[in-house]
Write an enzyme that holds these catalytic residues in place. Structure first.
Site, mmCIF file in Angstrom:
data_model
loop_
_atom_site.group_PDB
_atom_site.id
_atom_site.type_symbol
_atom_site.label_atom_id
_atom_site.label_comp_id
_atom_site.label_asym_id
_atom_site.label_seq_id
_atom_site.Cartn_x
_atom_site.Cartn_y
_atom_site.Cartn_z
ATOM 1 N N SER A 142 -47.667 -82.793 -22.535
ATOM 2 C CA SER A 142 -47.785 -83.621 -21.326
ATOM 3 C C SER A 142 -49.113 -83.282 -20.673
ATOM 4 O O SER A 142 -49.710 -82.229 -20.960
ATOM 5 C CB SER A 142 -46.637 -83.249 -20.375
ATOM 6 O OG SER A 142 -46.857 -83.782 -19.076
ATOM 7 N N TYR A 155 -41.015 -77.154 -16.160
ATOM 8 C CA TYR A 155 -41.624 -78.158 -17.045
ATOM 9 C C TYR A 155 -43.061 -77.777 -17.388
ATOM 10 O O TYR A 155 -43.481 -77.833 -18.540
ATOM 11 C CB TYR A 155 -41.553 -79.513 -16.336
ATOM 12 C CG TYR A 155 -41.933 -80.718 -17.162
ATOM 13 C CD1 TYR A 155 -40.995 -81.356 -17.968
ATOM 14 C CD2 TYR A 155 -43.226 -81.244 -17.112
ATOM 15 C CE1 TYR A 155 -41.336 -82.485 -18.712
ATOM 16 C CE2 TYR A 155 -43.570 -82.363 -17.851
ATOM 17 C CZ TYR A 155 -42.621 -82.986 -18.641
ATOM 18 O OH TYR A 155 -42.970 -84.104 -19.371
HETATM 19 P P1 NAD Z 1 -36.508 -90.072 -22.093
HETATM 20 O O1 NAD Z 1 -35.613 -89.468 -21.074
HETATM 21 O O2 NAD Z 1 -36.723 -91.539 -22.130
HETATM 22 O O3 NAD Z 1 -36.045 -89.645 -23.554
HETATM 23 C C1 NAD Z 1 -35.697 -88.327 -23.832
HETATM 24 C C2 NAD Z 1 -35.015 -88.295 -25.178
HETATM 25 O O4 NAD Z 1 -34.622 -86.943 -25.424
HETATM 26 C C3 NAD Z 1 -33.740 -89.136 -25.248
HETATM 27 O O5 NAD Z 1 -33.617 -89.678 -26.545
HETATM 28 C C4 NAD Z 1 -32.641 -88.103 -24.993
HETATM 29 O O6 NAD Z 1 -31.382 -88.478 -25.552
HETATM 30 C C5 NAD Z 1 -33.227 -86.910 -25.707
HETATM 31 N N1 NAD Z 1 -32.683 -85.651 -25.272
HETATM 32 C C6 NAD Z 1 -32.589 -85.138 -24.024
HETATM 33 N N2 NAD Z 1 -31.982 -83.938 -24.065
HETATM 34 C C7 NAD Z 1 -31.703 -83.691 -25.361
HETATM 35 C C8 NAD Z 1 -31.086 -82.624 -26.043
HETATM 36 N N3 NAD Z 1 -30.596 -81.547 -25.399
HETATM 37 N N4 NAD Z 1 -30.947 -82.703 -27.379
HETATM 38 C C9 NAD Z 1 -31.396 -83.781 -28.071
HETATM 39 N N5 NAD Z 1 -32.000 -84.830 -27.472
HETATM 40 C C10 NAD Z 1 -32.148 -84.773 -26.130
HETATM 41 O O7 NAD Z 1 -37.893 -89.272 -21.930
HETATM 42 P P2 NAD Z 1 -39.389 -89.648 -22.325
HETATM 43 O O8 NAD Z 1 -40.110 -89.979 -21.083
HETATM 44 O O9 NAD Z 1 -39.424 -90.590 -23.471
HETATM 45 O O10 NAD Z 1 -39.912 -88.216 -22.773
HETATM 46 C C11 NAD Z 1 -40.108 -87.834 -24.122
HETATM 47 C C12 NAD Z 1 -41.021 -86.623 -24.156
HETATM 48 O O11 NAD Z 1 -42.300 -86.965 -23.624
HETATM 49 C C13 NAD Z 1 -40.517 -85.452 -23.329
HETATM 50 O O12 NAD Z 1 -40.799 -84.247 -23.999
HETATM 51 C C14 NAD Z 1 -41.315 -85.554 -22.056
HETATM 52 O O13 NAD Z 1 -41.447 -84.323 -21.415
HETATM 53 C C15 NAD Z 1 -42.636 -86.056 -22.605
HETATM 54 N N6 NAD Z 1 -43.476 -86.716 -21.602
HETATM 55 C C16 NAD Z 1 -43.043 -87.808 -20.922
HETATM 56 C C17 NAD Z 1 -43.884 -88.403 -19.994
HETATM 57 C C18 NAD Z 1 -43.489 -89.629 -19.225
HETATM 58 O O14 NAD Z 1 -44.241 -90.020 -18.326
HETATM 59 N N7 NAD Z 1 -42.383 -90.276 -19.534
HETATM 60 C C19 NAD Z 1 -45.152 -87.873 -19.761
HETATM 61 C C20 NAD Z 1 -45.548 -86.766 -20.468
HETATM 62 C C21 NAD Z 1 -44.703 -86.185 -21.384
#
Ligand code: NAD
Length: 260
Positions: A142, A155
């Site tokens: 991130s 985080y």
């Molecule tokens: P999201 O909440 O849309 O998706 C998260 C996914 O992880 C889902 O499929 C959920 O079922 C799964 N998940 C959660 N806990 C779990 C567990 N214990 N075991 C297995 N699966 C699990 O989130 P996102 O925004 O798509 O984030 C995905 C990644 O990208 C994360 O690591 C997040 O930190 C990172 N990220 C997101 C953003 C953003 O702005 N959305 C920015 C930077 C980084």
């Protein structure tokens, strides 16, 4: 380009993970999905993205906070797909509170899911990548893997840790066909971020649209969300021969967030 390769994307039933799975499928990779909630719709989305490629799509519901379940998922990948060629460590959760109010169990869950799970999948995937002399480890860190924000100590610690972990793995595999890199997104409009927008709207007594603008304006100079497809396209690039010697980078895709 990726025909015959298998990609395991953790946390791919939603958001960024699903977007990356679709872009890898569009290049012909077999996909193993993982995550909670409905599986049929994400599976159908991945198959549709594959278009003419005859790919195989699997699913394992391992909870990424539980090492024994991660081991079972990796055993399933070895047995049903002949191992993982492209490992995308993407599963992640968020919780926002100042450090003195941060519930210890939330800290433990964030470190386990956002950081330690990548250690477990990677340690189990690397031997067969080394044996094939080809592999890609792509860690979804991130902008918070590079800079901090208040209220996100767990985080930020997990994502900085993931960037450091990526560099170590890249060095250990530097003379092989296995590479390890991190992708560092800024704001992407997924359920993880929608929760923060809704909380902001409620806290400040403003509309969801106003909260969205406020969120972007604070951190992301482009004032546009990054999309899961853009991140998927970067993952595809990292899997290409052009990226054979991109090793240990933390590549921000953040509309200018960390340039400030
Ligand atoms: P999201 O909440 O849309 O998706 C998260 C996914 O992880 C889902 O499929 C959920 O079922 C799964 N998940 C959660 N806990 C779990 C567990 N214990 N075991 C297995 N699966 C699990 O989130 P996102 O925004 O798509 O984030 C995905 C990644 O990208 C994360 O690591 C997040 O930190 C990172 N990220 C997101 C953003 C953003 O702005 N959305 C920015 C930077 C980084």
């Amino acid at each position: 380009m990726l025909n015959g390769k298998t990609a395991l994307v953790t946390g791919s039933t939603s958001g960024i993970g699903l977007g990356i799975a679709c872009q890898l499928a569009a290049q012909g990779a077999n996909i193993i999905l993982n995550g909670f909630g409905d599986v049929d719709a994400p599976k159908a989305e991945v198959l549709a993205a594959a278009k003419a490629h005859a790919i195989k799509v699997g699913y394992h519901g391992a909870d990424m906070s539980k090492p024994a379940e991660i081991e079972a998922m990796m055993a399933y990948a070895a047995a049903d797909f002949g191992g993982v060629d492209i490992l995308v460590n993407n599963a992640g959760i968020q919780f926002v509170a100042n450090v003195e109010d941060f519930p210890p169990e939330k800290w433990d869950a964030i470190i386990a899911i956002n950081l330690s799970s990548a250690f477990h999948t990677t340690r189990l995937a690397i031997p067969s990548m080394r044996a094939k002399n080809w592999g890609r480890v792509i860690n979804l860190a991130s902008a918070h893997g590079l800079v901090a924000s208040a209220g996100k100590s767990a985080y930020v610690a997990a994502k900085h840790g993931l960037v450091g972990f990526t560099k170590s793995v890249a060095l250990e595999t530097a003379t092989t066909g296995v590479t390890a890199n991190a992708i560092c997104p800024g704001w992407v409009l997924t359920p993880l971020v929608q929760k923060q927008i809704d909380a902001r709207a409620e806290r400040e007594g403003i509309t969801v649209e106003e909260a969205q603008k406020g969120l972007l304006g604070e951190k992301q100079p482009s004032l546009q969300f990054v999309t899961p497809q853009q991140l998927g396209d970067l993952a595809v690039f990292l899997c290409s021969p052009a990226a054979d010697n991109i090793r240990g980078v933390a590549w921000n895709v953040d509309g200018g967030w960390v340039a400030q």
